[in-house]
Design an enzyme around this catalytic site. Structure first.
Site, PDB file in Angstrom:
ATOM      1  N   ARG A  19      -0.205   4.121  -0.343  1.00 24.84           N
ATOM      2  CA  ARG A  19      -0.315   5.635   0.043  1.00 24.84           C
ATOM      3  C   ARG A  19      -0.175   6.437   0.746  1.00 24.84           C
ATOM      4  NH1 ARG A  19      -7.058   3.148   0.076  1.00 24.84           N
ATOM      5  NH2 ARG A  19      -5.620   1.559   1.813  1.00 24.84           N
ATOM      6  N   ASP A  69       0.638  -1.439  -0.429  1.00 24.39           N
ATOM      7  CA  ASP A  69      -0.369  -0.418   0.338  1.00 24.39           C
ATOM      8  C   ASP A  69       1.218   1.197   0.199  1.00 24.39           C
ATOM      9  OD1 ASP A  69      -1.654   1.924   0.475  1.00 24.39           O
ATOM     10  OD2 ASP A  69      -3.127   0.625   2.212  1.00 24.39           O
TER      11      ASP A  69
END
Ligand SMILES: [Zn+2]
Length: 222
Positions: free
Chosen positions: A145, A143
């Site tokens: 982000r 991930d």
């Protein structure tokens, strides 16, 4: 200690009436920014009591309801059933319009890996990998982000305390790290379909999301 962030400022603000496919309508004040750390065109949607022109005097009172939503072209725009992004976005807009707050639309498609890589990852998932394994197989992080720009946008809007609309503990942790106080966390609903059941179960297991899938579909979260 919270990190000292580069300061972002409001660049433009404009009123945009919204109407969704199911007929739900509301009005947003859409904000653009100067000085966002990654140089991308992230936007904030002020909703409910935040849908008027920016008012620096509005900062007293309860913290606004805030959802950082990561862009998902397939889910947000085309209603893809491989994820729950479109339904989450639609739900968030209504909840925030009712409570007053901001939807932060973050241009980090596919957990930050981009649209093409996300579609490559879907192809790998069709061979049996889960979302996270597929991202790793493509040479990306599980991930990628970051919520740094979300914190910058909030601080530019004069918001240093939020009620966070999210099931993702990483969002709360990152916002705190970047100097935004998370005064409350409000869970989002679970949007289960045949096609996204496996994705949601993986998200619950691997991302430590607080989803109770058993409550809605008889699907365990591990
Ligand atoms: Zn999605």
């Amino acid at each position: 200690m919270p990190r000292k962030l580069p300061t972002a400022t409001i660049r433009t603000q404009v009123t945009v009436p919204l109407r969704f496919a199911d007929g739900y309508a509301t009005t947003a004040r859409v904000f653009t920014f100067n000085g966002l750390a990654d140089g991308l065109e992230h936007v904030a949607f002020g909703l409910g009591d935040r849908s008027g022109p920016f008012n620096p005097g509005q900062q007293s009172g309860p913290p606004p309801l805030v959802r950082p939503h990561s862009e998902c072209l397939t889910g947000d725009v085309f209603g893809s059933q491989r994820c729950d992004c479109g339904a989450q976005l639609r739900e968030a807009v209504e909840l925030i319009a009712d409570a007053g707050g901001y939807l932060l639309y973050l241009r980090q498609e596919g957990r930050g890996i981009g649209l093409y890589a996300k579609l490559d990852a879907y192809a790998l998932q069709d061979t049996g990998l889960d979302t996270y394994e597929a991202n790793l197989a493509l040479g990306h992080g599980e991930d990628e982000r970051s919520y740094l720009v979300a914190a910058q946008m909030l601080l530019a809007l004069g918001v240093s305390r939020v009620a966070l609309l999210s099931n993702n503990p990483d969002k709360a942790e990152q916002l705190r790290h970047f100097g935004v106080t998370v005064a409350a966390r409000v869970p989002t609903g679970v949007h289960l379909s045949q096609a996204n059941a496996r994705y949601l179960a993986t998200k619950a297991r691997r991302g430590d999301h607080t989803l109770d899938l058993r409550a809605v579909g008889g699907i365990g979260s591990d």
